[in-house]
Motif scaffolding. Structure first.
Motif, PDB file in Angstrom:
ATOM      1  N   ILE A  47      -5.134  19.805   4.887  1.00  0.00           N
ATOM      2  CA  ILE A  47      -4.578  18.455   4.888  1.00  0.00           C
ATOM      3  C   ILE A  47      -4.506  17.990   3.439  1.00  0.00           C
ATOM      4  N   GLU A  48      -3.308  17.657   2.998  1.00  0.00           N
ATOM      5  CA  GLU A  48      -3.089  17.244   1.610  1.00  0.00           C
ATOM      6  C   GLU A  48      -3.278  15.742   1.468  1.00  0.00           C
ATOM      7  N   VAL A  49      -3.970  15.346   0.416  1.00  0.00           N
ATOM      8  CA  VAL A  49      -4.189  13.932   0.101  1.00  0.00           C
ATOM      9  C   VAL A  49      -3.261  13.551  -1.046  1.00  0.00           C
ATOM     10  N   ILE A  50      -2.521  12.454  -0.878  1.00  0.00           N
ATOM     11  CA  ILE A  50      -1.546  12.021  -1.885  1.00  0.00           C
ATOM     12  C   ILE A  50      -1.878  10.610  -2.349  1.00  0.00           C
ATOM     13  N   ASP A  51      -2.147  10.470  -3.611  1.00  0.00           N
ATOM     14  CA  ASP A  51      -2.387   9.149  -4.193  1.00  0.00           C
ATOM     15  C   ASP A  51      -1.120   8.310  -4.038  1.00  0.00           C
ATOM     16  N   ALA A  52      -1.248   7.123  -3.453  1.00  0.00           N
ATOM     17  CA  ALA A  52      -0.054   6.344  -3.103  1.00  0.00           C
ATOM     18  C   ALA A  52      -0.280   4.848  -3.290  1.00  0.00           C
ATOM     19  N   PRO A  53      -0.593   4.393  -4.509  1.00  0.00           N
ATOM     20  CA  PRO A  53      -0.819   2.959  -4.728  1.00  0.00           C
ATOM     21  C   PRO A  53       0.471   2.164  -4.563  1.00  0.00           C
ATOM     22  N   GLY A  54       0.313   0.881  -4.357  1.00  0.00           N
ATOM     23  CA  GLY A  54       1.459  -0.016  -4.181  1.00  0.00           C
ATOM     24  C   GLY A  54       1.094  -1.106  -3.213  1.00  0.00           C
ATOM     25  N   HIS A  55       0.893  -0.728  -1.948  1.00  0.00           N
ATOM     26  CA  HIS A  55       0.383  -1.702  -0.984  1.00  0.00           C
ATOM     27  C   HIS A  55      -1.034  -2.112  -1.366  1.00  0.00           C
ATOM     28  N   ALA A  56      -1.772  -1.190  -1.922  1.00  0.00           N
ATOM     29  CA  ALA A  56      -3.116  -1.438  -2.445  1.00  0.00           C
ATOM     30  C   ALA A  56      -3.398  -0.369  -3.490  1.00  0.00           C
ATOM     31  N   PRO A  57      -4.246  -0.663  -4.487  1.00  0.00           N
ATOM     32  CA  PRO A  57      -4.571   0.370  -5.479  1.00  0.00           C
ATOM     33  C   PRO A  57      -5.373   1.510  -4.881  1.00  0.00           C
ATOM     34  N   HIS A  58      -5.990   1.259  -3.715  1.00  0.00           N
ATOM     35  CA  HIS A  58      -6.807   2.265  -3.042  1.00  0.00           C
ATOM     36  C   HIS A  58      -6.076   2.854  -1.837  1.00  0.00           C
ATOM     37  N   HIS A  59      -4.764   2.970  -1.952  1.00  0.00           N
ATOM     38  CA  HIS A  59      -3.959   3.496  -0.854  1.00  0.00           C
ATOM     39  C   HIS A  59      -3.652   4.969  -1.099  1.00  0.00           C
ATOM     40  N   GLN A  60      -3.762   5.778  -0.047  1.00  0.00           N
ATOM     41  CA  GLN A  60      -3.344   7.164  -0.128  1.00  0.00           C
ATOM     42  C   GLN A  60      -2.733   7.607   1.192  1.00  0.00           C
ATOM     43  N   CYS A  61      -1.919   8.649   1.117  1.00  0.00           N
ATOM     44  CA  CYS A  61      -1.249   9.206   2.288  1.00  0.00           C
ATOM     45  C   CYS A  61      -1.762  10.617   2.532  1.00  0.00           C
ATOM     46  N   TYR A  62      -1.421  11.156   3.708  1.00  0.00           N
ATOM     47  CA  TYR A  62      -1.893  12.484   4.079  1.00  0.00           C
ATOM     48  C   TYR A  62      -0.738  13.288   4.673  1.00  0.00           C
ATOM     49  N   VAL A  63      -0.731  14.575   4.370  1.00  0.00           N
ATOM     50  CA  VAL A  63       0.243  15.485   4.959  1.00  0.00           C
ATOM     51  C   VAL A  63      -0.499  16.573   5.729  1.00  0.00           C
ATOM     52  N   PHE A  64      -0.155  16.706   7.016  1.00  0.00           N
ATOM     53  CA  PHE A  64      -0.680  17.763   7.870  1.00  0.00           C
ATOM     54  C   PHE A  64       0.496  18.433   8.547  1.00  0.00           C
ATOM     55  N   LYS A  65       0.685  19.727   8.240  1.00  0.00           N
ATOM     56  CA  LYS A  65       1.852  20.441   8.740  1.00  0.00           C
ATOM     57  C   LYS A  65       3.123  19.671   8.354  1.00  0.00           C
TER      58      LYS A  65
END
Length: 307
Positions: free
Chosen positions: A145-163
């Motif tokens: 599962i990949e973790v992607i730093d994704a600030p904008g909505h919050a500085p502590h926001h991140q997204c995830y990619v699974f398959k």
């Protein structure tokens, strides 16, 4: 049940609140493998009984990971109570959010300021142990599962990619599925920086076409379409608020917000789908639309013009 099977072993759990319109809004995503599951966001403390009931229905006996897109109450407020049921679970959270899960006092106070009595509906967050937080690689069902730093909505926001799935949180705003259509709006915080949010959308676009799992609410098959529309929409909202707030003869902030909402409902095709939402959901959205517009207004005041 409040469970929707999106794909094989992928489930969306609706977590309605005891407040008018707060349905098809807050959710938890469940990736299932046998009697184990990874959770992406868990909702506020008020709906943990509903979440645990749903997991029991799905036959879940172990949760190795809880992945948090960010620490706002509607996504992470109930993590303590989930850990009571699944103490072996490891919590994955952005570096900037860790201390606020271990010591929740500032998170709670900030939430009450931002949300008012909605925070009381969600319920206060309880602290978790630092030992429950995971910093290593994430693997589940033989897949990373990949973790992607994704600030904008919050500085502590991140997204995830699974398959082929992108768990996008609120990086592309708030989505509501409609019959053969959908509603979309930005989710911009009080401390909003357009360049940061736009850079995140470009980073997510570069991942290629994935299936999108929204924090609020639902599922779309093509991330490239959603990211393109969210990026154009966000820029249009910023331009509209700038025009009204900095170029026209409006002095009161409330008047700027009212005018911006009216113009956007007329000119933003996706946002105009607001009129197709159920009345109670419109009322819910009214609060968050105003918050988003105030975040954008603060940004344009700070960046481009004097209030």
């Amino acid at each position: 049940m409040n469970i929707l099977e999106i794909a094989e072993n992928l489930y969306l759990i609706d977590l309605p609140q005891k407040r008018e319109g707060f349905r098809k809004f807050i959710s938890s995503w469940v990736i299932k493998n046998g009697d184990e599951a990874v959770l992406i966001d868990v909702g506020p403390s008020s709906t943990i009984p509903k979440l645990l009931e749903s997991l029991k229905y799905l036959g879940i006996k172990a949760v190795p990971y809880i992945l948090l897109t960010h620490i706002h109450l509607d996504h992470a407020g109930g993590v303590h109570d989930v850990l009571k049921k699944f103490p072996e679970a490891k919590v994955v959270v952005h570096e900037k959010g860790k201390r606020h899960l271990v010591n929740t006092e500032r998170l709670w106070e900030a939430s009450k300021v931002a949300l008012g009595d909605i925070a009381e509906v969600y319920g206060p967050p309880k602290p978790i142990s630092a030992e429950s937080i995971w910093d290593g690689e994430i693997e589940f069902a033989g897949e990373s599962i990949e973790v992607i730093d994704a600030p904008g909505h919050a500085p502590h926001h991140q997204c995830y990619v699974f398959k082929e799935f992108l768990f996008i949180g609120e990086a592309a705003g708030v989505h509501m599925p409609l019959k053969n259509d959908y509603y979309l709006r930005p989710a911009t915080p009080k401390r909003f920086i357009f360049e940061v949010a736009h850079s995140t959308l470009e980073r997510l676009r570069d991942l290629g076409s994935l299936r999108v799992c929204f924090g609020h609410f639902g599922f779309k098959r093509d991330s490239l379409e959603i990211i393109e529309k969210a990026g154009k929409q966000l820029r249009f909202w910023v331009d509209t608020v700038y025009d009204i707030g900095c170029r026209r003869d409006f002095e009161e902030e409330d008047a700027i917000i009212r005018e911006a909402k009216e113009e956007l409902l007329e000119k933003d095709r996706r946002f105009a789908r607001y009129h197709l939402l159920d009345e109670d959901i419109q009322k819910r959205e009214d609060f968050f639309i105003e918050n988003s517009l105030r975040g954008i207004l603060d940004y344009v005041y700070t960046s481009y013009c004097e209030p």
